[in-house]
Write a protein that holds these residues in place. Sequence first.
Motif, PDB file in Angstrom:
ATOM      1  N   ALA A   1       2.383  16.323  -7.965  1.00  0.00           N
ATOM      2  CA  ALA A   1       2.837  15.994  -6.617  1.00  0.00           C
ATOM      3  C   ALA A   1       1.956  14.905  -6.002  1.00  0.00           C
ATOM      4  N   ARG A   2       0.655  14.983  -6.237  1.00  0.00           N
ATOM      5  CA  ARG A   2      -0.246  13.963  -5.699  1.00  0.00           C
ATOM      6  C   ARG A   2       0.014  12.607  -6.346  1.00  0.00           C
ATOM      7  N   GLU A   3       0.277  12.624  -7.654  1.00  0.00           N
ATOM      8  CA  GLU A   3       0.590  11.358  -8.320  1.00  0.00           C
ATOM      9  C   GLU A   3       1.892  10.766  -7.784  1.00  0.00           C
TER      10      GLU A   3
ATOM     11  N   LYS B   1       2.377   7.209  -5.840  1.00  0.00           N
ATOM     12  CA  LYS B   1       3.360   6.223  -6.297  1.00  0.00           C
ATOM     13  C   LYS B   1       4.291   5.828  -5.156  1.00  0.00           C
ATOM     14  N   GLU B   2       4.755   6.817  -4.397  1.00  0.00           N
ATOM     15  CA  GLU B   2       5.624   6.537  -3.243  1.00  0.00           C
ATOM     16  C   GLU B   2       4.902   5.673  -2.218  1.00  0.00           C
ATOM     17  N   LYS B   3       3.637   5.955  -1.971  1.00  0.00           N
ATOM     18  CA  LYS B   3       2.878   5.153  -1.005  1.00  0.00           C
ATOM     19  C   LYS B   3       2.740   3.711  -1.478  1.00  0.00           C
ATOM     20  N   ARG B   4       2.472   3.538  -2.782  1.00  0.00           N
ATOM     21  CA  ARG B   4       2.378   2.176  -3.315  1.00  0.00           C
ATOM     22  C   ARG B   4       3.703   1.439  -3.165  1.00  0.00           C
ATOM     23  N   GLN B   5       4.810   2.122  -3.453  1.00  0.00           N
ATOM     24  CA  GLN B   5       6.115   1.492  -3.324  1.00  0.00           C
ATOM     25  C   GLN B   5       6.417   1.137  -1.874  1.00  0.00           C
ATOM     26  N   THR B   6       6.070   2.016  -0.953  1.00  0.00           N
ATOM     27  CA  THR B   6       6.272   1.738   0.467  1.00  0.00           C
ATOM     28  C   THR B   6       5.442   0.539   0.904  1.00  0.00           C
TER      29      THR B   6
END
Length: 110
Positions: A66-68, A72-77
């Motif tokens: 979940a942390r990974e 990943k979602e934060k990087r994409q955002t």
Amino acid sequence: MDVTTLLTTLLTTLLSGGGIAGFMQYKQNKKAKELENDKTASEQWRALYEEQAKSAGSLREKLHEARENLAKEKRQTLMCRFYVCEKLDCTSREPPHAEIMKEFKQYSEK
């Protein structure tokens, strides 16, 4: 019957009939049962501990995943925000940092 006859009969009954031996055997049986109960309780606690350790391990793995995913979602955002064009009224919309992003992709691919 006199007192000596009664005493000898009583002592003979106790000694030959297992009176004292029976009492000693009772104590040994009681101790053996206590040890068996302790052993059973210890095995149950061990099984419970092992079960909890397995479930904790799987929960740690899920948390790591979940942390990974969140990272990943934060990087994409962040990448999407980086590409947002600030010119809203023109027809040639370009991301403001396209050149920098090209360099960033080159470094991240290596």
